[in-house]
Design a protein around this motif. Structure first.
Motif, PDB file in Angstrom:
ATOM      1  N   THR A   1      26.524  37.038 -21.052  1.00 17.95           N
ATOM      2  CA  THR A   1      27.934  36.634 -20.985  1.00 17.95           C
ATOM      3  C   THR A   1      28.181  35.644 -19.857  1.00 17.95           C
ATOM      4  OG1 THR A   1      28.578  38.797 -21.886  1.00 17.95           O
ATOM      5  CG2 THR A   1      30.292  37.502 -20.787  1.00 17.95           C
TER       6      THR A   1
ATOM      7  N   LEU B   1      27.017  32.194 -20.847  1.00 20.24           N
ATOM      8  CA  LEU B   1      28.016  31.553 -21.706  1.00 20.24           C
ATOM      9  C   LEU B   1      29.142  30.957 -20.878  1.00 20.24           C
ATOM     10  CD1 LEU B   1      28.295  34.100 -24.671  1.00 20.24           C
ATOM     11  CD2 LEU B   1      27.583  31.708 -24.843  1.00 20.24           C
TER      12      LEU B   1
ATOM     13  N   GLY C   1      25.169  27.137 -23.442  1.00 14.16           N
ATOM     14  CA  GLY C   1      25.898  27.986 -24.376  1.00 14.16           C
ATOM     15  C   GLY C   1      24.976  28.639 -25.405  1.00 14.16           C
ATOM     16  N   CYS C   2      24.060  27.866 -25.950  1.00 12.63           N
ATOM     17  CA  CYS C   2      23.121  28.404 -26.935  1.00 12.63           C
ATOM     18  C   CYS C   2      22.219  29.468 -26.327  1.00 12.63           C
ATOM     19  CB  CYS C   2      22.272  27.275 -27.514  1.00 12.63           C
ATOM     20  SG  CYS C   2      23.171  26.168 -28.620  1.00 12.63           S
TER      21      CYS C   2
ATOM     22  N   GLY D   1      22.898  31.360 -23.691  1.00 12.47           N
ATOM     23  CA  GLY D   1      23.703  32.541 -23.402  1.00 12.47           C
ATOM     24  C   GLY D   1      23.947  33.379 -24.642  1.00 12.47           C
ATOM     25  N   LEU D   2      24.226  32.716 -25.770  1.00 12.40           N
ATOM     26  CA  LEU D   2      24.443  33.440 -27.023  1.00 12.40           C
ATOM     27  C   LEU D   2      23.177  34.184 -27.453  1.00 12.40           C
ATOM     28  CD1 LEU D   2      26.570  33.917 -29.229  1.00 12.40           C
ATOM     29  CD2 LEU D   2      25.644  31.922 -30.423  1.00 12.40           C
TER      30      LEU D   2
END
Length: 408
Positions: A93, A96, A174-175, A177-178
């Protein structure tokens, strides 16, 4: 836990645990080091030097090192699995969030918090495996966990590089973190409840640390963690700066493809972990260190093929040595595995933070020859310590035991 209740290779429960540990290793290293190939982009966007950009790595690994000390103590009281689940979700999290915040300093704050969150995984993982797995299978299980770390380190860096080439470093984070959140959920579903865990009651952590540091071998293994991780992170931190610049001029994706060499680290950790379990850690520990030093020397050459070959040897040597040393710590810290593992990982990640940033000064002031010389010195010290470890006798057998399945 009775010996016949421990998880053994070939059983369904063992396979579930090792798969869960594979996800834990993947998540930890991908979240921690996905920023490594992005350092030149940070330097460009924020006007930073190489050592300044390296803070995106060091400000995660430094707090992680300190947090591991407390995570190990906490896990000795509250349990291994719940702490690992929480840590993996929190780190994903936070990564992200790091993809969206404005400004370099806010990014560094979130990287620091990510390091603290991830402290709940690595030290606890070593103790979790040591408690749940049959003694003869610990080396192989730890090798698979470290193999997951290698795959995660490779995958996180490669994904980040490829996405950054298309959409920039924010989309890259972002990728990653996901993916970290997805790995946390996979671990939660697969990891079996602890059966070998016994909560610590009223133990003084300072007394425990003092007992561990009085051991003949453990302080030397902690020094190895500091030195070898320092070499490994320094090589990978600044290889991107070198390969993006003339005469190579590689693209961000091509630089990210260098991290495919982590596949070799994955195989190396499992191979050396299993080999050391069969013939003895003292007899083979020096070998991966020699490979690492040879790799550092090869990176000093100018041809691109030699640079890549050198990074490959460094990867094989590092993961092989780490697999042996981490299992060795788990075997010798019998009375306090959680804190023993925590101290090992403290020095391991402090090597990443302190020596990884120090290598940036070598790059800034002496280029790659300075980086190679710096790493060769660290590797030489590690080899001397490895030879000293070979002279330390194993721990005595428990009373009534006919033979130790694996030397301690």
């Amino acid at each position: 836990m009775p010996a016949d209740a421990a998880l053994r290779q070939g059983t369904p429960a063992y396979r579930r645990l090792t798969l869960a540990m594979l996800f834990a290793g993947f998540s930890t290293f991908s979240l921690l080091y996905a920023v490594q190939p992005l350092l030149p982009l940070f330097a460009h966007d924020y006007g930073l030097t190489a050592e300044g950009a390296s803070l995106a790595v060091s400000l995660a690994t430094g707090p992680l090192a300190i947090g591991i000390l407390f995570a190990g103590i906490l896990s000795d009281r509250l349990g291994r699995r719940p702490l690992m689940v929480w840590a993996m979700f929190a780190a994903g999290t936070l990564t992200l969030a790091a993809a969206a915040v404005p400004g370099w300093h806010m990014l560094l704050v979130l990287r620091l918090l990510t390091g603290i969150a991830l402290a709940g995984v690595p030290a606890v993982a070593m103790a979790y495996v040591a408690e749940e797995v049959d003694a003869a299978s610990v080396g192989a299980a730890m090798g698979l966990y470290i193999a997951g770390s290698a795959i995660g380190g490779m995958g996180g860096r490669l994904i980040a590089s490829m996405v950054a080439d298309v959409g920039g470093w924010r989309w890259a984070l972002g990728c990653v973190g996901l993916a970290g959140v997805a790995m946390a959920e996979a671990f939660r579903r697969l990891a079996p409840p602890s059966r070998g865990f016994t909560p610590g009651v009223g133990a003084n952590p300072l007394h425990g640390a003092a007992a561990l540091l009085r051991d003949a071998a453990l302080p030397l293994l902690y020094a190895e963690a500091f030195l070898l991780m320092g070499v490994f992170v320094t090589i990978y931190n600044y290889a991107g700066f070198r390969l993006l610049a003339p005469p190579y001029g590689l693209s961000q994706t091509a630089v990210g493809a260098v991290f495919l060499l982590y596949i070799l680290g994955s195989a190396s950790s499992a191979l050396f972990g299993s080999f050391a379990g069969r013939v003895g850690r003292r007899r083979v520990f020096w070998l991966p260190i020699v490979l690492l030093i040879a790799g550092v020397a090869a990176t000093a050459a100018q041809p691109l093929v030699m640079v890549i070959l050198g990074i490959a040897l460094v990867t094989v040597g590092f993961f092989g040595a780490h697999s042996i040393a981490s299992a060795w710590v788990g075997r010798r810290a019998l009375g306090n595995r959680g804190q023993g593992a925590a101290l090992y990982l403290f020095f391991y990640y402090m090597g990443s933070s302190v020596l990884g940033s120090a290598g940036g000064f070598a790059w800034t002031h002496a280029g790659w020859p300075g980086v190679a010389a710096f790493c060769a010195i660290l590797g030489g010290i590690a080899l001397v310590i490895g030879l000293l470890l070979a002279r330390i006798p194993p721990l005595p057998l428990p009373e009534g035991a006919d033979a130790a399945p694996v030397e301690a």
